[in-house]
Motif scaffolding. Structure first.
Motif, PDB file in Angstrom:
ATOM      1  N   LEU A   1      29.798  34.027   8.643  1.00 24.38           N
ATOM      2  CA  LEU A   1      29.726  32.568   8.698  1.00 24.38           C
ATOM      3  C   LEU A   1      28.782  32.098   9.805  1.00 24.38           C
ATOM      4  O   LEU A   1      28.473  32.837  10.738  1.00 24.38           O
ATOM      5  CB  LEU A   1      31.120  31.981   8.918  1.00 24.38           C
ATOM      6  N   LYS A   2      28.354  30.867   9.677  1.00 24.46           N
ATOM      7  CA  LYS A   2      27.476  30.269  10.670  1.00 24.46           C
ATOM      8  C   LYS A   2      28.297  29.515  11.716  1.00 24.46           C
ATOM      9  O   LYS A   2      29.432  29.117  11.446  1.00 24.46           O
ATOM     10  CB  LYS A   2      26.484  29.316   9.996  1.00 24.46           C
ATOM     11  N   PRO A   3      27.745  29.302  12.913  1.00 25.41           N
ATOM     12  CA  PRO A   3      28.449  28.470  13.892  1.00 25.41           C
ATOM     13  C   PRO A   3      28.745  27.093  13.287  1.00 25.41           C
ATOM     14  O   PRO A   3      27.908  26.490  12.632  1.00 25.41           O
ATOM     15  CB  PRO A   3      27.444  28.369  15.040  1.00 25.41           C
ATOM     16  N   GLY A   4      29.937  26.617  13.509  1.00 26.97           N
ATOM     17  CA  GLY A   4      30.344  25.333  12.935  1.00 26.97           C
ATOM     18  C   GLY A   4      31.102  25.460  11.636  1.00 26.97           C
ATOM     19  O   GLY A   4      31.837  24.541  11.262  1.00 26.97           O
ATOM     20  N   ASP A   5      30.935  26.566  10.913  1.00 26.72           N
ATOM     21  CA  ASP A   5      31.762  26.812   9.731  1.00 26.72           C
ATOM     22  C   ASP A   5      33.201  27.042  10.177  1.00 26.72           C
ATOM     23  O   ASP A   5      33.455  27.617  11.242  1.00 26.72           O
ATOM     24  CB  ASP A   5      31.278  28.036   8.962  1.00 26.72           C
ATOM     25  N   ILE A   6      34.137  26.604   9.350  1.00 26.06           N
ATOM     26  CA  ILE A   6      35.557  26.704   9.691  1.00 26.06           C
ATOM     27  C   ILE A   6      36.180  27.896   8.973  1.00 26.06           C
ATOM     28  O   ILE A   6      36.012  28.080   7.764  1.00 26.06           O
ATOM     29  CB  ILE A   6      36.304  25.417   9.276  1.00 26.06           C
ATOM     30  N   LEU A   7      36.911  28.715   9.729  1.00 25.61           N
ATOM     31  CA  LEU A   7      37.673  29.825   9.165  1.00 25.61           C
ATOM     32  C   LEU A   7      39.119  29.704   9.618  1.00 25.61           C
ATOM     33  O   LEU A   7      39.400  29.628  10.815  1.00 25.61           O
ATOM     34  CB  LEU A   7      37.096  31.173   9.613  1.00 25.61           C
ATOM     35  N   VAL A   8      40.015  29.676   8.639  1.00 20.34           N
ATOM     36  CA  VAL A   8      41.453  29.605   8.909  1.00 20.34           C
ATOM     37  C   VAL A   8      42.097  30.887   8.397  1.00 20.34           C
ATOM     38  O   VAL A   8      41.945  31.234   7.219  1.00 20.34           O
ATOM     39  CB  VAL A   8      42.090  28.387   8.212  1.00 20.34           C
TER      40      VAL A   8
ATOM     41  N   LEU B   1      35.734  19.905   1.418  1.00 16.18           N
ATOM     42  CA  LEU B   1      36.727  20.784   0.809  1.00 16.18           C
ATOM     43  C   LEU B   1      36.751  22.152   1.479  1.00 16.18           C
ATOM     44  O   LEU B   1      35.752  22.595   2.043  1.00 16.18           O
ATOM     45  CB  LEU B   1      36.415  20.975  -0.679  1.00 16.18           C
ATOM     46  N   TYR B   2      37.902  22.808   1.391  1.00 11.30           N
ATOM     47  CA  TYR B   2      37.949  24.212   1.792  1.00 11.30           C
ATOM     48  C   TYR B   2      38.118  25.079   0.557  1.00 11.30           C
ATOM     49  O   TYR B   2      38.536  24.608  -0.505  1.00 11.30           O
ATOM     50  CB  TYR B   2      39.072  24.468   2.798  1.00 11.30           C
TER      51      TYR B   2
ATOM     52  N   LYS C   1      34.140  25.451   4.789  1.00 11.51           N
ATOM     53  CA  LYS C   1      35.493  25.625   5.317  1.00 11.51           C
ATOM     54  C   LYS C   1      36.237  26.606   4.418  1.00 11.51           C
ATOM     55  O   LYS C   1      36.246  26.448   3.193  1.00 11.51           O
ATOM     56  CB  LYS C   1      36.228  24.287   5.384  1.00 11.51           C
ATOM     57  N   PHE C   2      36.887  27.597   5.032  1.00  7.73           N
ATOM     58  CA  PHE C   2      37.504  28.671   4.261  1.00  7.73           C
ATOM     59  C   PHE C   2      38.877  29.004   4.822  1.00  7.73           C
ATOM     60  O   PHE C   2      39.072  29.077   6.034  1.00  7.73           O
ATOM     61  CB  PHE C   2      36.613  29.922   4.291  1.00  7.73           C
ATOM     62  N   GLN C   3      39.824  29.199   3.905  1.00  9.35           N
ATOM     63  CA  GLN C   3      41.173  29.604   4.268  1.00  9.35           C
ATOM     64  C   GLN C   3      41.373  31.033   3.776  1.00  9.35           C
ATOM     65  O   GLN C   3      41.393  31.299   2.568  1.00  9.35           O
ATOM     66  CB  GLN C   3      42.208  28.677   3.633  1.00  9.35           C
ATOM     67  N   LEU C   4      41.508  31.934   4.714  1.00 11.91           N
ATOM     68  CA  LEU C   4      41.581  33.363   4.445  1.00 11.91           C
ATOM     69  C   LEU C   4      43.041  33.773   4.308  1.00 11.91           C
ATOM     70  O   LEU C   4      43.844  33.559   5.218  1.00 11.91           O
ATOM     71  CB  LEU C   4      40.937  34.091   5.629  1.00 11.91           C
ATOM     72  N   LYS C   5      43.408  34.361   3.183  1.00  9.16           N
ATOM     73  CA  LYS C   5      44.788  34.786   2.983  1.00  9.16           C
ATOM     74  C   LYS C   5      45.020  36.136   3.662  1.00  9.16           C
ATOM     75  O   LYS C   5      44.503  37.169   3.240  1.00  9.16           O
ATOM     76  CB  LYS C   5      45.113  34.862   1.491  1.00  9.16           C
ATOM     77  N   VAL C   6      45.797  36.071   4.746  1.00  5.58           N
ATOM     78  CA  VAL C   6      46.155  37.282   5.493  1.00  5.58           C
ATOM     79  C   VAL C   6      47.675  37.458   5.392  1.00  5.58           C
ATOM     80  O   VAL C   6      48.238  37.254   4.337  1.00  5.58           O
ATOM     81  CB  VAL C   6      45.625  37.196   6.942  1.00  5.58           C
ATOM     82  N   GLY C   7      48.343  37.864   6.463  1.00  2.00           N
ATOM     83  CA  GLY C   7      49.792  38.039   6.404  1.00  2.00           C
ATOM     84  C   GLY C   7      50.220  39.365   5.805  1.00  2.00           C
ATOM     85  O   GLY C   7      51.353  39.527   5.370  1.00  2.00           O
ATOM     86  N   GLY C   8      49.300  40.357   5.820  1.00  4.04           N
ATOM     87  CA  GLY C   8      49.625  41.703   5.360  1.00  4.04           C
ATOM     88  C   GLY C   8      49.706  42.655   6.536  1.00  4.04           C
ATOM     89  O   GLY C   8      50.209  42.309   7.611  1.00  4.04           O
ATOM     90  N   ASP C   9      49.196  43.855   6.360  1.00  3.85           N
ATOM     91  CA  ASP C   9      49.140  44.821   7.447  1.00  3.85           C
ATOM     92  C   ASP C   9      48.265  44.259   8.568  1.00  3.85           C
ATOM     93  O   ASP C   9      47.165  43.745   8.335  1.00  3.85           O
ATOM     94  CB  ASP C   9      48.553  46.127   6.924  1.00  3.85           C
ATOM     95  N   ALA C  10      48.736  44.361   9.790  1.00  5.77           N
ATOM     96  CA  ALA C  10      48.022  43.750  10.911  1.00  5.77           C
ATOM     97  C   ALA C  10      46.617  44.315  11.074  1.00  5.77           C
ATOM     98  O   ALA C  10      45.662  43.572  11.323  1.00  5.77           O
ATOM     99  CB  ALA C  10      48.819  43.922  12.201  1.00  5.77           C
ATOM    100  N   ASN C  11      46.457  45.639  10.935  1.00  2.35           N
ATOM    101  CA  ASN C  11      45.132  46.239  11.070  1.00  2.35           C
ATOM    102  C   ASN C  11      44.191  45.731   9.988  1.00  2.35           C
ATOM    103  O   ASN C  11      43.025  45.416  10.256  1.00  2.35           O
ATOM    104  CB  ASN C  11      45.226  47.769  10.997  1.00  2.35           C
ATOM    105  N   ASP C  12      44.679  45.653   8.757  1.00  2.00           N
ATOM    106  CA  ASP C  12      43.854  45.134   7.658  1.00  2.00           C
ATOM    107  C   ASP C  12      43.488  43.672   7.906  1.00  2.00           C
ATOM    108  O   ASP C  12      42.353  43.253   7.630  1.00  2.00           O
ATOM    109  CB  ASP C  12      44.606  45.245   6.331  1.00  2.00           C
ATOM    110  N   ASP C  13      44.441  42.902   8.426  1.00  2.00           N
ATOM    111  CA  ASP C  13      44.172  41.483   8.643  1.00  2.00           C
ATOM    112  C   ASP C  13      43.151  41.258   9.761  1.00  2.00           C
ATOM    113  O   ASP C  13      42.304  40.360   9.678  1.00  2.00           O
ATOM    114  CB  ASP C  13      45.471  40.742   8.957  1.00  2.00           C
ATOM    115  N   ILE C  14      43.212  42.063  10.793  1.00  2.00           N
ATOM    116  CA  ILE C  14      42.199  41.979  11.853  1.00  2.00           C
ATOM    117  C   ILE C  14      40.820  42.252  11.269  1.00  2.00           C
ATOM    118  O   ILE C  14      39.849  41.525  11.549  1.00  2.00           O
ATOM    119  CB  ILE C  14      42.528  42.954  12.995  1.00  2.00           C
TER     120      ILE C  14
END
Length: 367
Positions: A184-191, A135-136, A161-174
């Motif tokens: 996160l550890k190597p192999g963990d998934i970030l979207v 699951l994510y 596995k994690f789905q990060l809600k971005v789509g706001g201010d570009a600087n904040d999202d970076i």
């Protein structure tokens, strides 16, 4: 076997975290979900659930589910619920578009078919390819430090596995992407899921700024054309979601090399019949999928679990246990998360029993 009645229930599903934020300043605190019961002349009833993510995410909304069912429901009485191909073609003929309205009817009929056959739905969808499904966790859009802390907490519960809600201010999202990847550890998934929220200029800035990180970029811009333009500018793995709503969209995207992964939302595409077709096309073309839906509770989660369990593990990028996000349980027998994974029931059909004490009386009865 004939459909004799369709009963429609409405239920509110409050969020455990209180609020869910995504791009464009959109948020939800209580989800409005519709549960459908399809009754037959042989005493077998199938159940399904449809829960749009508000009215500002896709061309769907909660009251639209019930209005659409009132429109097409009388035209479905007398049809055989186990003839899923003819039934879907009939629904498409009597109501153009609005696949999310048809989805709960289709899913409830898969539940009936499983009960008639004495088999779990995942068997009918192709058989068990996985014993359990990874699951994510979706992380609501907030300050970067808060989002990173939430990821740390959910990782301790077994999620990788994690789905990060971005789509706001570009600087904040970076900053959000950098802070969350760092814990996160190597192999963990970030979207990083922008949910169509970036302009092309902002999307280009973000993908360039995080180019050296291990992160997937999901649905950066509103249109298909804008999004695949960003795909051409980045070497990061790329996910499309909102722009993939039909078999035609999927075929176009495969031809254009528009994605590495898609999100396959069952109600968005019209139910399990069409989701299975899209799933099988993805498998044939080597495309992993997130198997999920727009939102929901126990019955949506059970439906996701059956489609995911019948999907080969290497092509099941991840899935969602929406019932763990909400405070109200609407059905017994639904999947339960264990260490960041879930599985589908082995009972006939979807393997769930609605809690009618929670659902209350139907808001619509068609017979």
């Amino acid at each position: 076997m004939k459909i004799t009645a369709i009963k429609v229930f409405q239920v509110d599903l409050p969020l455990r975290e209180g609020r869910y934020n995504w791009s464009g300043g959109n948020f939800m605190e209580v989800f409005d979900s519709t549960v459908v019961a399809v009754e037959t002349d042989e005493g077998i009833t199938g159940y399904a659930e449809c829960c749009p993510l508000g009215s500002a995410y896709l061309p769907s909304y909660a009251k639209g589910v019930r209005a659409g069912l009132a429109e097409i429901g009388p035209r479905l009485i007398g049809h055989d619920p186990t003839d899923l191909g003819p039934l879907n073609r009939h629904m498409d003929a009597v109501l153009r578009g609005h696949p999310y309205v048809k989805a709960p009817v289709d899913i409830a009929c898969w539940d009936i078919l499983g009960k008639v056959a004495g088999l779990p739905v995942y068997k009918l969808l192709g058989g068990a390819e996985q014993e359990s499904i990874a699951l994510y966790r979706a992380i609501s859009q907030e300050d970067s430090a808060v989002m990173a802390d939430k990821i740390a907490g959910y990782r301790a519960e077994g999620y990788t596995k994690f789905q990060l809600k971005v789509g706001g201010d570009a600087n904040d999202d970076i900053a959000r992407i950098e802070a969350c990847r760092a814990i996160l550890k190597p192999g963990d998934i970030l979207v990083a899921d922008a949910n169509t929220g970036w302009t092309m200029a902002d999307a280009a800035r973000v993908v360039n700024a995080v180019a050296d990180l291990d992160v997937y970029i999901e649905q950066p811009c509103m249109s298909y054309e804008e999004s695949i333009s960003i795909r051409r500018r980045t070497t990061l793995p790329f996910v499309l979601d909102e722009n993939i709503g039909s078999v035609g969209d999927l075929v176009r995207g495969i031809g254009d090399d528009a994605f590495d992964v898609i999100n396959l939302k069952i109600s968005k595409v019209g139910g399990l019949t069409k989701a299975k077709l899209m799933r099988d096309l993805c498998v044939a073309h080597g495309i992993p999928m997130t198997i999920e839906d727009t939102w929901g509770g126990d019955i949506v989660t059970a439906t996701i679990a059956h489609l995911a369990r019948s999907t080969p593990e290497r092509f099941c990028f991840t899935a969602t246990d929406f019932n763990s996000y909400v405070t109200v349980s609407i059905a017994a027998g639904a999947p339960e998360r264990v260490a960041g994974r879930m599985t589908a029931s082995d009972a006939p059909g979807l393997g769930i029993t609605p809690r009618f004490g929670v659902l209350g009386e139907p808001v619509l009865v068609i017979n």
